[in-house]
Scaffold this motif. Structure first.
Motif, mmCIF file in Angstrom:
data_model
loop_
_atom_site.group_PDB
_atom_site.id
_atom_site.type_symbol
_atom_site.label_atom_id
_atom_site.label_comp_id
_atom_site.label_asym_id
_atom_site.label_seq_id
_atom_site.Cartn_x
_atom_site.Cartn_y
_atom_site.Cartn_z
ATOM 1 N N CYS A 187 0.863 -1.186 0.000
ATOM 2 C CA CYS A 187 0.000 0.000 0.000
ATOM 3 C C CYS A 187 0.904 1.243 0.000
ATOM 4 N N CYS B 186 0.338 3.226 3.727
ATOM 5 C CA CYS B 186 0.736 2.659 5.028
ATOM 6 C C CYS B 186 1.774 1.552 4.890
ATOM 7 N N CYS C 101 -4.559 -0.137 0.493
ATOM 8 C CA CYS C 101 -5.073 -1.280 1.250
ATOM 9 C C CYS C 101 -6.488 -0.995 1.750
ATOM 10 N N CYS D 159 -6.709 1.766 4.594
ATOM 11 C CA CYS D 159 -6.527 3.135 4.092
ATOM 12 C C CYS D 159 -7.723 3.580 3.249
HETATM 13 ZN ZN LIG Z 1 -2.723 1.248 3.542
#
Ligand SMILES: [Zn+2]
Length: 201
Positions: free
Chosen positions: A58, A61, A72, A75
């Motif tokens: 991701c 993050c 992801c 997020c």
């Molecule tokens: Zn993420």
């Protein structure tokens, strides 16, 4: 002495590079696969190929997510609180925390810890993007959830140093977790207690 056929030797050498696998285990695994039904090695080979080709990190993050996703699931979820950021060592720690259902903020995965002995410095981890995320604003609390180990503590201290200038609340998981333990193996109640009892750093 007759040498092992090359395909066998190649697999042994590959296994030996994995963490926790010595030459003996590497040979045992290789000969196990040699005797096992072909279906098993085919499945293993497919899974190994897909591991890299069908997953991505991701970009926000650094958790691992399926290829093709822009970010992801955490997020992308508008219900997750962007003001609370939980910093962990590995993607498996995200899973462990998610299993507890006790955290509604977002994550940042470092992909390791600082370890001078192993030559792992700040540049080898996702620390710069973390500082960037905090600097951009919107984050009010950073929970340092690195493992309660020497490296985990040292990494938390370093992160506190880096994040202090931005005036965010910085907390560390409570000591419900035994020293030297791994977040990913801790039971849910222990993690929940550690999260609830987090302390200012
Ligand atoms: Zn993420």
């Amino acid at each position: 002495m007759p040498a092992l056929p090359e395909p066998i030797q190649n697999l042994i050498t590959a296994f030996e590079r994995l963490p926790g696998i010595g030459p003996k285990s590497a040979s045992r695994l290789t000969f196990f696969l040699l005797r096992a039904p072909e279906e098993l090695s085919t499945k293993l080979a497919d899974a190994l190929t897909a591991l890299k080709s069908e997953t991505v990190m991701c970009p926000i993050c650094f958790n691992i997510t399926s290829a093709g996703r822009e970010m992801c699931e955490v997020c992308a979820d508008p219900k997750r609180d962007p003001a609370s950021l939980c910093v962990v060592e590995e993607p498996l720690d995200v899973l462990a925390l998610e299993r507890t259902g006790g955290f509604s903020g977002r994550y940042h995965v470092l992909h390791g810890v600082l370890s001078p002995i192993e030559g792992i410095g700040p540049e080898d981890l996702k620390i710069r993007p973390l500082v960037e995320r905090v600097r951009e604003g919107g984050v009010t609390e950073v929970i340092l959830a690195t493992n309660p180990s020497m490296e985990g503590d040292a990494t938390a201290l370093y992160l506190r140093q880096q994040l202090t200038p931005y005036g965010v609340r910085i907390t560390r998981l409570a000591r419900g977790l035994p020293m030297g333990s791994d977040l990913e193996y801790a039971d849910q109640n222990t993690i929940l207690r550690a999260l609830a009892g987090r302390q200012e750093m």
